[in-house]
Design a protein around this motif. Structure first.
Motif, PDB file in Angstrom:
ATOM      1  N   ASN A  54      42.603   4.693 -82.655  1.00  0.00           N
ATOM      2  CA  ASN A  54      42.837   6.219 -82.526  1.00  0.00           C
ATOM      3  C   ASN A  54      42.134   6.673 -81.377  1.00  0.00           C
ATOM      4  O   ASN A  54      41.238   7.688 -81.195  1.00  0.00           O
ATOM      5  N   PHE A  67      48.074  10.597 -78.565  1.00  0.00           N
ATOM      6  CA  PHE A  67      47.029   9.744 -78.370  1.00  0.00           C
ATOM      7  C   PHE A  67      47.500   8.859 -76.975  1.00  0.00           C
ATOM      8  O   PHE A  67      46.755   8.037 -76.312  1.00  0.00           O
ATOM      9  N   ASN A  68      48.836   8.719 -76.773  1.00  0.00           N
ATOM     10  CA  ASN A  68      49.215   7.902 -75.787  1.00  0.00           C
ATOM     11  C   ASN A  68      49.924   8.729 -74.759  1.00  0.00           C
ATOM     12  O   ASN A  68      51.223   9.229 -75.032  1.00  0.00           O
ATOM     13  N   PRO A  93      42.795   7.856 -77.613  1.00  0.00           N
ATOM     14  CA  PRO A  93      43.586   8.320 -76.455  1.00  0.00           C
ATOM     15  C   PRO A  93      43.674   7.381 -75.242  1.00  0.00           C
ATOM     16  O   PRO A  93      42.584   6.974 -74.715  1.00  0.00           O
TER      17      PRO A  93
END
Length: 332
Positions: free
Chosen positions: A153, A317-318, A155
Motif C-alpha cells: 500500500n 496507488f499505481n 503509492p
C-alpha cells in the motif's frame, strides 16, 4: 541581532499570526497580504527556525530523496522534476545516494526519519521487504518512483516496464533479429530492470524464439559492464544480431565494444537501450531507446507526496506514466 517573526509582521503591517500562516501555508491569506509578507521577509533577510516551526506544525517542509546511484544519468533528471515541484510548494529536499548498497539504503531511511522529513521519494536498487517494512514501521509518508510494489500500500509512479521492453525487443525482431542478447539486472531483482527482463522474455515467446541462456547477461547498470559482456560473447564465439539493454549506459558500453570489434551497427547488429539519457543522442551511432519520461516521474512523484503529506486523496496507488520508443541510428 537576529531578525524575528515579530520584525517581519511589523514591516508588513500585519499580525504575527498572519506571517505564520503565510510562511506555513496553513490557512488561506489574500494575495496582497501574502505579497507584503514575502517582500518583508526578503527585505529583512528573515529565515524561519525550522526546528521551532516543526514542533508547532509537526512539519519541516522537507522531503528526502533516496536514489540508488548518483552516477547514473537517469536520476538527475528525475531529481530535477522533484526539485522543480518542491520549489513551487516551498519544500526543501535532502538527497541521499545509497550506492546500490542495501545496508546504506536502510541507514538512510532511519537518518531521514531523524531529520523529521515530511516524506520520502524512494528509488531503490532492489525493493527488499526489510526496507519497505522499516518505512511502514517508522510511519514515513513515502512514494516509490521508477518501480512498483503491489503488496505494501505504498503509492508508486512508474512506466509499464514490461510493455515498454516488449515493444523494444519486438522492434528488433520485426527487423529480422533472432539472436537477441539481454544485458541487465538479474530477473529476480526487485526493481524496474526485472520487469524489463519479463518484457524481453515475453517478446521472444510471442515470436516463437527459443530462450537461450547464452544470450542472457546479468549485471549492474554500469557502462563498463555492457562493454565487458559484449567482449566476452565475441571472444567466446557466441553469435548474436541484436542487443537489448535495460539502461542506456549498458547499451552505450555495448556499442563501444561492438565498434572496437568491427561490428557494423545497425547493419550487422542492432542495439536498443532504455531511459533516453542525454548521452544516448550524443553518442555515435545515436541510440534507439525507450524514453521513460524521467522528469515527469519526478514531478508527478513530488506532487503525489505533497498530497499525501496534506492528507489529500490520491488517484490510486499505481500511477503509470506514458513512455515512447525513440528510434535513432542503432536500429534500422
Amino acid at each position: 541581532m537576529a531578525i524575528s517573526i515579530k520584525d517581519v509582521a511589523k514591516e508588513a503591517g500585519v499580525s504575527i499570526a498572519t506571517v505564520s500562516r503565510v510562511l506555513n501555508g496553513i490557512e488561506v491569506v489574500n494575495e496582497d497580504t501574502q505579497k507584503r509578507v514575502r517582500e518583508a521577509v526578503v527585505k529583512l533577510g528573515y529565515r524561519p527556525n525550522i526546528i521551532a516551526r516543526s514542533l508547532k506544525t509537526q512539519r519541516t517542509r522537507t522531503v528526502g530523496i533516496l536514489i540508488p546511484d548518483i552516477s547514473n544519468s537517469l536520476y538527475p533528471e528525475i531529481v530535477r522534476g522533484i526539485e522543480d515541484v518542491a520549489n513551487i510548494y516551498n519544500y526543501n529536499i535532502i538527497l541521499c545516494n545509497s550506492d546500490l548498497n542495501l545496508d546504506k539504503e536502510k541507514e538512510y531511511i532511519y537518518i531521514l526519519k531523524e531529520k523529521m522529513v515530511d516524506g520520502i521519494l524512494f528509488m531503490s536498487n532492489s525493493l527488499e521487504d526489510m526496507c519497505l517494512d522499516i518505512i511502514q514501521k517508522l510511519d514515513i509518508k513515502t512514494v516509490l518512483i521508477e518501480t512498483t510494489v503491489y503488496n505494501k500500500n505504498i503509492p508508486n509512479i512508474t512506466i509499464d516496464n514490461i510493455k515498454a521492453a516488449n515493444e523494444a525487443v519486438n522492434k528488433l525482431i520485426s527487423n529480422g533479429r533472432r539472436r537477441i542478447l539481454y544485458i541487465g539486472d538479474h530477473k529476480d531483482t526487485l526493481n524496474a530492470s526485472a520487469y524489463r527482463y519479463k518484457g524481453y522474455i515475453k517478446a521472444l515467446e510471442e515470436n516463437g524464439i527459443e530462450i537461450n541462456k547464452e544470450l542472457i547477461c546479468y549485471c549492474k547498470p554500469f557502462l563498463n559492464n555492457g562493454y565487458e559482456y559484449i567482449q566476452k560473447k565475441i571472444k567466446g564465439g557466441i553469435s548474436f544480431d541484436g542487443v537489448f539493454c535495460t539502461c542506456d549506459e549498458l547499451a552505450i558500453g555495448a556499442m563501444d565494444a561492438l565498434r572496437e570489434n568491427g561490428v557494423n551497427i545497425p547493419q550487422e547488429c542492432e542495439v536498443i537501450g532504455f531511459n533516453n539519457i542525454l548521452m544516448s543522442s550524443a553518442f555515435s551511432p545515436k541510440l534507439t531507446t525507450i524514453d521513460t519520461a524521467s522528469y515527469d516521474l519526478g514531478s508527478i512523484g513530488m506532487r503525489t507526496l505533497i498530497k499525501i503529506i496534506n492528507n489529500e486523496q490520491i488517484d490510486g496507488f499505481n500511477y503509470v506514466v506514458p513512455y515512447n520508443l525513440i528510434e535513432r541510428e542503432s536500429t534500422r
